[in-house]
Design an enzyme around this catalytic site. Structure first.
Site, short mmCIF file in Angstrom:
data_model
loop_
_atom_site.label_atom_id
_atom_site.label_comp_id
_atom_site.label_asym_id
_atom_site.label_seq_id
_atom_site.Cartn_x
_atom_site.Cartn_y
_atom_site.Cartn_z
N GLU A 1 0.88 -1.17 0.00
CA GLU A 1 0.00 0.00 0.00
C GLU A 1 0.92 1.22 0.00
OE1 GLU A 1 -1.36 2.99 0.21
OE2 GLU A 1 -1.97 2.85 2.30
N GLU B 1 4.09 8.42 -3.98
CA GLU B 1 4.93 7.76 -2.97
C GLU B 1 5.97 6.83 -3.60
OE1 GLU B 1 2.79 5.89 0.18
OE2 GLU B 1 1.75 7.72 0.76
#
Length: 695
Positions: free
Chosen positions: A148, A157
């Site tokens: 995740e 990210e």
């Protein structure tokens, strides 16, 4: 704590702006770093996300195998995988490796895993995934990847480089993955609110004050950064005009190595006429190979997507929609016209350009990256576009300068507007600039913009040291006649409102060189409070207990949980754009809790107020903000309250929601009130709140 587990934490003094790296000592039984401002707690309270991952992992991890969890956080996905395999220990037949690079999270993960009796089932490694070595950290390539590492944009990210390295070095060929695929979608919209968040040039053309922060000949000198901005677009639903149907943009398959660069050419038919001010985007996760488990960050108005990808997704703050601003006033379109959209993704971001089929691409205000360019936040651009805000500031400055000959003026924050306004309003002024965040770039901007605003850059001087080092020698023997700030400190826009009391600290440090009749703008700050119903925000910040069968209560303190805490614990106050916090309702009048007098040196102070509930409902907490008094004589006040959407407010959530007012909605309100006290500590800039419900 071993020497290898010492945490070097960057601590910033909110009142001075000074920062230093410090070693945080402690052991694994006590939180060593404040993680309350991160999204971990909100993410773990997202039941739809947790359920989707659990279902997909149960569908995917169906045999003893090797599972790699990248960016494992509290270890939730690792524990799901270990449980799905039914392993009793890390061994050759079935093993889970959890890698997490952030040491505070590793410390927390070990506690969570231990509390759930899984320490022997999961190998926890404090490294980035691209630092893992086969034969050293992991014995063999992993069969299944669970991860995740997604932000609101999807790629921010480092999803792509992480997957590239994992496929090259850590995973078997054709691995199983959770998630399996992600698809990004977009929609073209018209919105005056979104327009004002980026186009200062055209908004200033309507201003009557004559000040031009973006001159015609230098239209790219001041901009927002060209990027996607996370935003809760549901809050804008009533003021957004949809100009297209949703369209698919990119598809990313986690089970194969992604490319670093990708392009998509999309032909979109305008569903309505108007000006395209923004591209709103979101993504949909397909978590399992079979396509039975989905999670979407789509706005609520995407009805057909909600039907296609069922789920009970509630408001959450860790994943929002994203907004890409179309330059200038936007792209005018007519209903039925074809619009060409070109989307490009890099390793970490997605960008867009668009044109109407019958027109050439518009480039009037595109970003050229010249040396004089300043980038400010969308909220700051919108503030500078606000006629009411500009008029208030200009009137206060004009009154303060009246009758002064060659005044020495001191801008203690990063306000390019105040510096420009003073120079334009008084051509005999001498202006000293602290510009603690903008520094030389802000000074160069003012020099480049001086001619347009009819002043000489010679009146400006950028100081090269802090206010505690400034003496009368730096001002050529002259004392300060006017000290001003918005207050605005570049890079600190997301802090709690009272962190801007740094202005008071700077004023205090300059006490010795202020003239006796010096004007200080703002002259006072008023801490205001309102009791509110905030069910969505409270749910996202409440304490953790059982998450898909795993106890997370040990994480509550370090993650800054607010609701359902055991006595006497209290959650922290946190900054939020309250208008973006889902369902909200004001339950009391807006009251003054405390005042800060900037005519005097900074000191600790306190204030009290009794908050009477004027509406029925459930109180989840208190919203606090500062109203800045620019001129007490003329009653000029700039508010940063919850109905002013360019500032964040401070939110103090209750441990337990309180039903207030009459429960009979046909009768008058006659329920509880709250006695509140605020205490401001001038040593560290902290504000503490004490409250008690009374009949």
């Amino acid at each position: 704590m071993t020497s290898s587990e010492r945490i070097f934490q960057l601590r910033v003094d909110a009142l001075t702006g000074n920062s230093e790296w410090v070693v945080v000592e402690g052991d694994d039984d006590s939180p060593s770093v404040d993680l309350a401002t991160t999204s971990y707690l909100d993410m773990l309270n997202d039941n739809s996300r947790n359920k989707a991952y659990r279902l997909a992992i149960d569908n995917t991890v169906t045999r003893p195998c090797s599972v790699l969890d990248i960016g494992s956080g509290t270890g939730l996905l690792s524990m799901m995988a270990a449980r799905a395999m039914g392993i009793q220990d890390c061994n050759d037949k079935g093993r889970v490796v959890a890698c997490e690079s952030y040491l505070p999270m590793i410390k927390l993960m070990r506690k969570v895993v231990h509390c759930n009796g899984m320490s022997r089932k999961i190998n926890v490694i404090n490294k980035r995934s691209d630092e893992l070595k086969l034969g050293v950290d992991i014995t063999a390539r992993a069969d299944i990847l669970v991860s995740e590492i997604l932000d609101s944009e999807l790629l921010g990210e480092g999803l792509i480089p992480t997957l590239q390295n994992a496929h090259d070095e850590l995973l078997v060929e054709n691995p199983e993955t959770v998630p399996y695929r992600a698809i990004t979608y977009g929609q073209l919209v018209e919105s005056s609110f979104l327009w004002k968040l980026h186009d200062l040039y055209n908004n200033e053309l309507c201003a009557s004050d004559g000040i031009r922060l973006v001159p015609t000949e230098l239209s790219s000198i001041l901009n927002v950064k060209p990027q996607q901005y996370p935003m809760h677009c549901d809050s804008l639903q009533e003021e957004i005009k949809l100009l297209s149907e949703p369209f698919k943009i990119f598809e990313f398959d986690f089970w194969k190595r992604p490319d670093s660069h990708g392009e998509a050419e999309i032909l979109i038919k305008a569903a309505a006429g108007g000006s395209v001010n923004a591209v709103i985007s979101w993504w949909v996760l397909q978590l399992d190979r079979e396509g039975t488990v989905f999670y979407s960050t789509a706005p609520k108005w995407i009805k057909h997507l909600q039907t296609e990808f069922p789920g009970d997704r509630n408001w959450c703050d860790h994943w929002k929609q994203c907004v890409w601003f179309v330059p200038g006033k936007g792209l005018p379109v007519s209903k039925g016209e074809n619009i060409h959209l070109r989307a490009v993704h890099s390793d970490i971001s997605i960008s867009y350009s668009l044109k109407v089929e019958s027109q050439r691409t518009r480039n009037e205000h595109s970003i050229h990256g010249d040396d004089l360019q300043l980038t400010l936040s969308p909220e700051k651009i919108a503030t500078y576009s606000d006629d009411n805000w500009r008029n208030c500031v200009l009137l206060a400055v004009q009154n303060a300068l009246y009758g002064k000959d060659s005044p020495l003026c001191f801008v203690v924050d990063d306000s390019i507007f105040l510096a420009t306004a003073i120079a334009r309003l008084c051509n005999t002024s001498h202006i000293m600039l602290l510009f603690p965040g903008l520094r030389e770039r802000g000074f160069q901007y003012l020099q480049a913009n001086a001619e347009t605003n009819h002043f000489s850059a010679d009146c400006l001087k950028l100081l090269d040291h802090r206010t505690d080092c400034i003496s009368i020698n730096d001002t050529d023997g002259k004392k300060i006649d006017l000290l001003v700030g918005e207050p605005f400190y570049y890079g600190f826009e997301t802090c709690l409102p009272w962190k801007n009391l740094r202005f008071w600290k700077e004023r205090t440090r300059l006490e010795r060189i202020l003239s006796k009749d010096a004007h200080v703008i703002p002259c006072r700050g008023i801490l205001r409070v309102c009791a509110m119903s905030l069910p969505d925000l409270w749910r996202s910040r409440c304490s953790l207990v059982n998450i898909e069968g795993f106890d997370h209560s040990v994480a509550n303190t370090i993650l800054g949980a607010c609701g359902n805490l055991s006595a006497p614990k209290e959650g922290p106050m946190l900054p939020f754009f309250v208008w973006q916090c889902g369902e909200t309702k004001e339950l009391s009048e807006r009251l003054t809790l405390m005042e800060f007098d900037f005519s005097k040196p900074m000191s600790s102070c306190s204030g009290k107020a009794k908050v009477d509930f004027t509406k029925t409902g459930v109180c989840h907490g208190f919203v606090l903000w500062i109203d800045w008094v620019l001129s007490a004589e003329n009653g000029i006040i700039v508010s940063t309250g919850p109905d002013h959407r360019h500032w964040k407010q401070g939110v103090k959530l209750l441990k337990t929601p309180m039903a207030v007012g009459s429960q009979d909605y046909t009768s008058s309100v006659d329920g509880h009130s709250v006695e509140m006290e605020a205490i401001f500590d001038s040593e560290n800039g902290d504000l503490s709140i004490q409250y008690a419900f009374v009949q």
